[in-house]
Design a protein around this motif. Structure first.
Motif, PDB file in Angstrom:
ATOM      1  N   THR A  74       0.835  -1.239   0.021  1.00  0.00           N
ATOM      2  CA  THR A  74      -0.059   0.085   0.036  1.00  0.00           C
ATOM      3  C   THR A  74       0.851   1.226  -0.046  1.00  0.00           C
ATOM      4  O   THR A  74       0.388   2.490  -0.605  1.00  0.00           O
ATOM      5  N   ASN A  75       1.929   1.268   0.790  1.00  0.00           N
ATOM      6  CA  ASN A  75       2.857   2.437   0.876  1.00  0.00           C
ATOM      7  C   ASN A  75       4.015   2.462  -0.201  1.00  0.00           C
ATOM      8  O   ASN A  75       4.912   3.270   0.019  1.00  0.00           O
ATOM      9  N   ASN A  76       4.088   1.490  -1.088  1.00  0.00           N
ATOM     10  CA  ASN A  76       4.956   1.535  -2.054  1.00  0.00           C
ATOM     11  C   ASN A  76       6.423   1.155  -1.658  1.00  0.00           C
ATOM     12  O   ASN A  76       7.281   2.047  -2.154  1.00  0.00           O
ATOM     13  N   ILE A  77       6.459   0.540  -0.630  1.00  0.00           N
ATOM     14  CA  ILE A  77       7.689   0.329  -0.026  1.00  0.00           C
ATOM     15  C   ILE A  77       8.538  -0.689  -0.634  1.00  0.00           C
ATOM     16  O   ILE A  77       8.233  -2.077  -0.831  1.00  0.00           O
ATOM     17  N   VAL A  78       9.713  -0.494  -1.440  1.00  0.00           N
ATOM     18  CA  VAL A  78      10.493  -1.564  -2.157  1.00  0.00           C
ATOM     19  C   VAL A  78      11.799  -1.837  -1.221  1.00  0.00           C
ATOM     20  O   VAL A  78      12.227  -3.164  -1.117  1.00  0.00           O
ATOM     21  N   ASP A  79      12.236  -0.914  -0.402  1.00  0.00           N
ATOM     22  CA  ASP A  79      13.367  -0.862   0.519  1.00  0.00           C
ATOM     23  C   ASP A  79      13.100  -0.537   1.555  1.00  0.00           C
ATOM     24  O   ASP A  79      13.057   0.592   2.076  1.00  0.00           O
ATOM     25  N   TYR A  80      12.928  -1.917   2.635  1.00  0.00           N
ATOM     26  CA  TYR A  80      12.587  -1.529   3.797  1.00  0.00           C
ATOM     27  C   TYR A  80      13.389  -0.721   4.768  1.00  0.00           C
ATOM     28  O   TYR A  80      13.020   0.096   5.310  1.00  0.00           O
ATOM     29  N   TYR A  81      14.759  -1.012   4.656  1.00  0.00           N
ATOM     30  CA  TYR A  81      15.801  -0.447   5.168  1.00  0.00           C
ATOM     31  C   TYR A  81      15.819   1.149   4.950  1.00  0.00           C
ATOM     32  O   TYR A  81      16.061   1.885   6.157  1.00  0.00           O
ATOM     33  N   SER A  82      15.328   1.713   3.743  1.00  0.00           N
ATOM     34  CA  SER A  82      15.432   3.229   3.652  1.00  0.00           C
ATOM     35  C   SER A  82      13.947   3.593   3.498  1.00  0.00           C
ATOM     36  O   SER A  82      13.998   4.997   3.832  1.00  0.00           O
ATOM     37  N   GLN A  83      13.018   2.951   3.604  1.00  0.00           N
ATOM     38  CA  GLN A  83      11.768   3.535   3.300  1.00  0.00           C
ATOM     39  C   GLN A  83      10.721   3.377   4.587  1.00  0.00           C
ATOM     40  O   GLN A  83       9.726   3.904   4.588  1.00  0.00           O
ATOM     41  N   TRP A  84      11.266   2.681   5.534  1.00  0.00           N
ATOM     42  CA  TRP A  84      10.516   2.421   6.802  1.00  0.00           C
ATOM     43  C   TRP A  84      11.354   3.191   7.621  1.00  0.00           C
ATOM     44  O   TRP A  84      12.423   3.237   7.777  1.00  0.00           O
ATOM     45  N   PRO A  85      10.234   3.973   8.545  1.00  0.00           N
ATOM     46  CA  PRO A  85      11.193   4.818   9.583  1.00  0.00           C
ATOM     47  C   PRO A  85      12.111   3.856  10.562  1.00  0.00           C
ATOM     48  O   PRO A  85      11.576   2.779  10.903  1.00  0.00           O
ATOM     49  N   MET A  86      13.247   4.390  10.929  1.00  0.00           N
ATOM     50  CA  MET A  86      14.059   3.645  11.762  1.00  0.00           C
ATOM     51  C   MET A  86      13.764   4.001  13.138  1.00  0.00           C
ATOM     52  O   MET A  86      12.973   4.873  13.705  1.00  0.00           O
ATOM     53  N   THR A  87      13.991   3.354  13.854  1.00  0.00           N
ATOM     54  CA  THR A  87      14.073   3.303  15.489  1.00  0.00           C
ATOM     55  C   THR A  87      14.931   4.793  15.909  1.00  0.00           C
ATOM     56  O   THR A  87      15.893   4.940  15.086  1.00  0.00           O
TER      57      THR A  87
END
Length: 175
Positions: A74-87
């Motif tokens: 849904t959020n067009n996330i291809v690269d979890y490590y750069s597109q998902w917010p970090m801790t």
């Protein structure tokens, strides 16, 4: 529904010896229909808190951590490590590693004075750039923090659409 369970299988000769292995075809892709993605009434918006994963949010919102793929898609996330917010600790380490000076100038911002005065112009931090009076300095840290904040705001498909999405996904992957 396990995400990869509906992916097609392919036979592949891994070693070139004539012995084939049945493998999951990870190159197959499916996406949400454009009309679903573009219609904002199909979504709820959510701000990801530090440490929350797609699995955690899927469990909280849909009652099933296996539906994490719906959030990713849904959020067009291809690269979890750069597109998902970090801790917070991961973000701090990332900024420290990426920049010699996290508080150094990344760029300048200047509010446009004619036309659309809500438009902000980004000016690079280069010696050839003339910085107008009133321009605001944006540090490397603040620049990266803004990216994190943008990543933090995600869309969640409303739960009433999940069964249809799962069915369509299964059909696309098998077709």
């Amino acid at each position: 529904m396990a995400y990869f369970s509906y992916f097609p299988k392919v036979e592949y000769d891994v070693r070139g010896t004539g012995n084939v292995t049945v493998m999951t075809n990870l190159t197959k892709r499916a996406r949400l229909r454009d009309y679903v993605k573009l219609n904002s009434v199909n979504y709820d918006f959510y701000d990801v808190k530090s440490g929350e994963t797609p699995e955690y949010i899927a469990n909280e919102f849909y009652g099933d951590p296996e539906l994490h793929w719906v959030i990713i898609m849904t959020n067009n996330i291809v690269d979890y490590y750069s597109q998902w917010p970090m801790t917070v600790p991961a973000f701090e380490a990332f900024v420290k590693e990426k920049y010699d000076d996290p508080n150094g100038i990344h760029h300048y911002e200047y509010t446009q004075t004619s036309g659309d005065t809500t438009e902000v112009i980004e000016l690079p931090n280069e010696s050839a750039t003339t910085i107008p009076a009133g321009a605001v300095t944006v540090t490397n840290y603040v620049y990266e923090e803004r990216i994190q904040e943008k990543n933090r705001r995600i869309r969640l498909v409303q739960p009433r659409f999940i069964d249809g999405i799962k069915k369509e996904f299964k059909n696309k992957m098998n077709g």
